[in-house]
Each structure stands twice: as C-alpha cells, then as structure tokens.
Design a protein around this motif. Structure first.
Motif, PDB file in Angstrom:
ATOM      1  N   LEU A 131      -2.525  -2.906  -2.318  1.00  0.00           N
ATOM      2  CA  LEU A 131      -3.771  -3.664  -2.410  1.00  0.00           C
ATOM      3  C   LEU A 131      -3.663  -4.977  -1.642  1.00  0.00           C
ATOM      4  CD1 LEU A 131      -4.542  -3.320  -6.234  1.00  0.00           C
ATOM      5  CD2 LEU A 131      -5.556  -2.008  -4.360  1.00  0.00           C
ATOM      6  N   ASP A 134      -6.532 -10.297  -2.426  1.00  0.00           N
ATOM      7  CA  ASP A 134      -7.711 -10.605  -3.230  1.00  0.00           C
ATOM      8  C   ASP A 134      -7.955  -9.512  -4.267  1.00  0.00           C
ATOM      9  OD1 ASP A 134      -8.382  -8.776  -1.211  1.00  0.00           O
ATOM     10  OD2 ASP A 134     -10.470  -9.459  -1.117  1.00  0.00           O
ATOM     11  N   ARG A 135      -7.699  -8.271  -3.890  1.00  0.00           N
ATOM     12  CA  ARG A 135      -7.865  -7.164  -4.839  1.00  0.00           C
ATOM     13  C   ARG A 135      -6.721  -7.127  -5.850  1.00  0.00           C
ATOM     14  NH1 ARG A 135     -13.049  -6.753  -4.020  1.00  0.00           N
ATOM     15  NH2 ARG A 135     -13.639  -5.816  -2.019  1.00  0.00           N
ATOM     16  N   GLY A 138      -7.607  -9.708  -8.519  1.00  0.00           N
ATOM     17  CA  GLY A 138      -8.693  -9.275  -9.390  1.00  0.00           C
ATOM     18  C   GLY A 138      -8.310  -8.117 -10.288  1.00  0.00           C
ATOM     19  N   LEU A 139      -7.655  -7.108  -9.715  1.00  0.00           N
ATOM     20  CA  LEU A 139      -7.266  -5.953 -10.512  1.00  0.00           C
ATOM     21  C   LEU A 139      -6.092  -6.277 -11.442  1.00  0.00           C
ATOM     22  CD1 LEU A 139      -7.721  -2.995  -8.007  1.00  0.00           C
ATOM     23  CD2 LEU A 139      -9.018  -3.457 -10.087  1.00  0.00           C
ATOM     24  N   PHE A 211      -8.250   3.318  -5.119  1.00  0.00           N
ATOM     25  CA  PHE A 211      -8.827   2.151  -4.452  1.00  0.00           C
ATOM     26  C   PHE A 211      -7.954   1.721  -3.282  1.00  0.00           C
ATOM     27  CE2 PHE A 211      -9.757  -2.322  -3.823  1.00  0.00           C
ATOM     28  CZ  PHE A 211     -11.145  -2.352  -3.878  1.00  0.00           C
ATOM     29  N   SER A 212      -6.633   1.757  -3.493  1.00  0.00           N
ATOM     30  CA  SER A 212      -5.720   1.392  -2.428  1.00  0.00           C
ATOM     31  C   SER A 212      -5.849   2.335  -1.239  1.00  0.00           C
ATOM     32  CB  SER A 212      -4.286   1.414  -2.957  1.00  0.00           C
ATOM     33  OG  SER A 212      -3.357   1.122  -1.933  1.00  0.00           O
ATOM     34  N   THR A 215      -9.001   1.427   0.712  1.00  0.00           N
ATOM     35  CA  THR A 215      -8.956   0.162   1.451  1.00  0.00           C
ATOM     36  C   THR A 215      -8.016   0.251   2.642  1.00  0.00           C
ATOM     37  OG1 THR A 215      -7.247  -0.670  -0.052  1.00  0.00           O
ATOM     38  CG2 THR A 215      -9.535  -1.240  -0.548  1.00  0.00           C
TER      39      THR A 215
END
Length: 217
Positions: A131, A134-135, A138-139, A211-212, A215
């Motif tokens: 990630l 920034d992610r 947040g995560l 998600f990774s 992205t």
C-alpha cells in the motif's frame, strides 16, 4: 461508604502510583475512578498524583498503555497477514482480560510506548502489503477501529449466541420483510465468537490484499 481520607502519608514513585491507578480502574471502571479516590487508596495527597501526572487525562492514557504492557505484544514476521492477525489477537485478548479498561483505547491516537510497538507492526504490515503511505495510514487506523470495535462489542455481550428472548423477537418479525434475518436465526443461536473474529480478520486482510493489487496495477 468509601473512606476518601488519605491513609498515612508515604512517598511513592510514578510507577507505583500508575500500578495502583490501573488496579483501581480495572476494578471500579471509569465511573468509580477519581484522583481523590486513588490518592486515598495509596495514602498520598491528590496533588502528589498530579505531580507525576499533570492531569487526569494524562493518567488515563498511561493506564491504557499500562494495560497493553500487560499482554504479550507479538514480534514482526515475514508474513504481513500473520502480523495483522497477531496484533488483532493481542488487542482482543486485552479486552477479555481488562474489560473495564479497554474502552480507553478508543480515546487516544496512541496510548504511549507499548501501543507504539504494536502500531509499528501494523503500519509495517500495511506497507509490506504494497500500500502507498496514504493508504497504509488510513487502513492502519481502520484496522484498529475494526479490531477495537469487535473486541469491545464482544466484551459488552454483542458477540454472543442469541438467547430465547432474542430468538422470539426475531421470529416474530414479518416473514417477507425480514426474510434473511429470520433465516439466520439458527446461525445466530450457534454463534461462535472465535470463528466470527477469525472470519472477519480474513475478510479484512483479503480486502487489503485486493486493494493493494488494484493500486499497483
């Protein structure tokens, strides 16, 4: 009736006061905790407590961090997935062990040194999952929101099999409007908190991995 008059005055260092504060908070909960009651229990003046802890809020933060030191914080491994599970299990164990203290962990971004050790493992895991920062930030916080929320809900009794009264209430719902709710009654009666927690962690980790992948592509 609790006698709030200080006992015989004596000198106590900061750690001794913290340990006494933790024991009092763990036994009485926040509603039964006060600087005055703590001071009386250890035989010092309330100002002695505030000499070491500048405010009640600072003391509560230290109590929360002391709780973290009371459980085994895992070491980072080669698997970011296993690291997240290990930290999650640590905080769930913390809720089981100190249910009256646990809610304090929602109050502070970090409680102190012990909490930062666990957070470092979580943030490293998020970055090793691929990630961007920034992610990962947040995560990482979302991970704590999920784990702390689950553990607190469990400590409060939400993650338990429904009882006969609960079942009757659900069974009385309109069969067409609440079809899925009624269909889950047998599962809710046999709910296993350990399995629910494990499945929830698997779902969270799968979401991070997915998600990774998105992205990075």
């Amino acid at each position: 009736m609790t006698d709030l008059r200080p006992k015989t005055r004596r000198r106590l260092d900061k750690q001794a006061i913290l340990e006494a504060a933790f024991e009092l908070f763990a036994e009485e909960g926040e509603s039964g905790f006060s600087i005055r009651k703590l001071a009386a229990s250890v035989g010092v003046d309330p100002m002695t407590v505030l000499h070491h802890f500048r405010s009640k809020d600072e003391l509560l933060r230290a109590i929360a961090d002391h709780a973290v030191r009371g459980v085994e914080i895992p070491r980072a491994t080669e698997s970011w997935q296993n690291d997240l599970k290990a930290v999650a299990n640590t905080f769930r164990s913390l809720a089981h062990r100190y249910p009256r203290v646990f809610h304090l962990h929602f109050r502070y971004h970090a409680t102190g040194p012990a909490d930062h050790v666990a957070s470092e493992i979580v943030y490293c895991a998020m970055r090793r999952a691929g990630l961007p920062d920034d992610r990962a930030a947040g995560l990482g916080l979302a991970f704590y929101a999920f784990v702390l929320g689950f553990a607190l809900a469990e400590a409060e009794g939400l993650l338990r099999p429904i009882n006969d009264a609960d079942e009757a209430e659900l069974d009385a719902l309109d069969a067409d409007a609440y079809k899925s709710t009624r269909a889950l009654i047998p599962a809710l009666k046999g709910l296993d908190p350990d399995l629910a927690f494990s499945a929830s962690m698997d779902a969270f980790i799968a979401g991070v991995a997915n998600f990774s992948d998105r992205t990075s592509s």
